[in-house]
Design a protein around this motif. Structure first.
Motif, short mmCIF file in Angstrom:
data_model
loop_
_atom_site.label_atom_id
_atom_site.label_comp_id
_atom_site.label_asym_id
_atom_site.label_seq_id
_atom_site.Cartn_x
_atom_site.Cartn_y
_atom_site.Cartn_z
N ARG A 19 69.56 25.31 76.35
CA ARG A 19 69.21 24.14 75.53
C ARG A 19 69.47 24.41 74.05
NH1 ARG A 19 63.06 22.18 74.52
NH2 ARG A 19 62.92 24.41 74.05
N SER A 20 68.96 25.56 73.57
CA SER A 20 69.13 25.88 72.15
C SER A 20 70.59 26.18 71.82
CB SER A 20 68.24 27.07 71.76
OG SER A 20 68.26 28.09 72.74
N THR A 21 71.30 26.84 72.75
CA THR A 21 72.71 27.19 72.50
C THR A 21 73.55 25.92 72.35
OG1 THR A 21 72.26 28.92 74.13
CG2 THR A 21 74.50 28.80 73.28
N ARG A 22 73.31 24.98 73.21
CA ARG A 22 74.08 23.71 73.13
C ARG A 22 73.76 22.98 71.82
NH1 ARG A 22 72.97 24.20 78.57
NH2 ARG A 22 71.03 23.06 78.47
N SER A 55 65.25 23.82 82.73
CA SER A 55 66.57 23.26 82.36
C SER A 55 66.52 21.74 82.16
CB SER A 55 67.63 23.64 83.39
OG SER A 55 67.46 22.86 84.54
N GLN A 56 65.45 21.12 82.60
CA GLN A 56 65.31 19.66 82.38
C GLN A 56 64.73 19.34 81.01
OE1 GLN A 56 66.42 17.73 84.93
NE2 GLN A 56 66.86 19.70 85.89
N LEU A 57 64.20 20.37 80.33
CA LEU A 57 63.55 20.11 79.03
C LEU A 57 64.54 19.64 77.99
CD1 LEU A 57 61.01 22.97 78.20
CD2 LEU A 57 60.54 20.59 78.81
N LYS A 58 64.13 18.62 77.25
CA LYS A 58 65.01 18.08 76.21
C LYS A 58 64.44 18.47 74.84
CE LYS A 58 66.83 14.50 79.05
NZ LYS A 58 67.09 15.52 80.05
N ILE A 59 65.25 18.19 73.82
CA ILE A 59 64.77 18.43 72.46
C ILE A 59 64.08 17.15 72.00
CG2 ILE A 59 65.47 18.93 70.08
CD1 ILE A 59 67.65 20.73 71.26
N GLU A 60 62.80 17.06 72.29
CA GLU A 60 62.04 15.87 71.92
C GLU A 60 60.60 16.28 71.64
OE1 GLU A 60 62.71 13.47 75.41
OE2 GLU A 60 61.39 14.69 76.64
N ASN A 61 59.84 15.34 71.11
CA ASN A 61 58.43 15.58 70.76
C ASN A 61 58.30 16.78 69.82
OD1 ASN A 61 57.85 13.40 72.47
ND2 ASN A 61 57.84 14.75 74.25
N SER A 62 57.39 17.72 70.10
CA SER A 62 57.21 18.82 69.15
C SER A 62 58.44 19.73 69.12
CB SER A 62 55.96 19.64 69.48
OG SER A 62 56.02 20.08 70.80
N TYR A 63 59.19 19.79 70.20
CA TYR A 63 60.44 20.56 70.18
C TYR A 63 61.39 19.97 69.15
CZ TYR A 63 59.33 23.01 74.54
OH TYR A 63 58.76 23.81 75.49
N PHE A 64 61.44 18.64 69.08
CA PHE A 64 62.32 17.98 68.12
C PHE A 64 62.01 18.45 66.70
CE2 PHE A 64 62.76 14.58 64.99
CZ PHE A 64 64.15 14.44 64.98
N LEU A 65 60.72 18.54 66.38
CA LEU A 65 60.33 18.94 65.02
C LEU A 65 60.83 20.35 64.71
CD1 LEU A 65 56.67 17.57 64.96
CD2 LEU A 65 58.74 16.50 64.03
N ALA A 66 60.67 21.25 65.68
CA ALA A 66 61.09 22.65 65.46
C ALA A 66 62.60 22.74 65.30
CB ALA A 66 60.63 23.51 66.63
#
Ligand SMILES: C[S@@+](CC[C@H](N)C(=O)[O-])C[C@H]1O[C@@H](n2cnc3c(N)ncnc32)[C@H](O)[C@@H]1O
Length: 140
Positions: free
Chosen positions: A56-59, A18-29
């Protein structure tokens, strides 16, 4: 039996997840997903976030303007999601997605299907997507 449906230990790691953010390779996806969704924005607003995890994805999908509902097989992940935003999250306790036929305009999944361990599971999921998705809906 539960093991093949649930290969990762989200019971143990849900609070870290739950601490994971949308950044780095997640940001690209997520950026690529947003571009794709934007191209098909006319399809409709009702979106199912399959395997929503801690939300995370829902928000993220809500920030794009979708009316997003998250479903997941892990109650631990859903508990974390609810703690963050009290959104619309639903537990998937069987192979059946708990919604009626043609309930959604869009079905989204991020980093879920890669966890599958069998072709049977994949086929079942796509049959369910086909059932709950509108005739002219979008999945990806
Ligand atoms: C890597 S997490 C991704 C979570 C979220 N989509 C995101 O991008 O942050 C994968 C999620 O898929 C869920 N999952 C795995 N197999 C599933 C299945 N058969 N049905 C629904 N959810 C599933 C897991 O419980 C986990 O929460």
């Amino acid at each position: 039996m539960q093991r093949s449906l649930y290969p990762h230990n989200y019971r143990r790691f849900s609070s870290q997840y739950s601490q994971l953010k949308i950044e780095n390779s997640y940001f690209l996806a997520f950026r690529a997903a947003a571009e794709l969704l934007e191209k098909h924005r006319n399809i409709g607003n009702k979106l199912l976030d399959f395997g929503c995890g801690t939300g995370r994805s829902t928000r993220f999908l809500k920030t794009l303007g979708f009316e997003a509902i998250g479903v997941d097989i892990s109650q631990d992940m859903l508990r974390q999601a609810q703690q963050v935003d009290q959104g619309d999250y639903c537990w998937l306790d069987s192979k059946e997605i708990p919604f009626l036929e043609q309930s959604f305009d869009v079905i989204f999944q991020s980093f879920v299907l890669l966890e599958y361990s069998s072709l049977f599971q994949m086929i079942n999921t796509f049959e369910e997507f086909n059932r709950v998705l509108c005739d002219d809906g979008l999945t990806g």
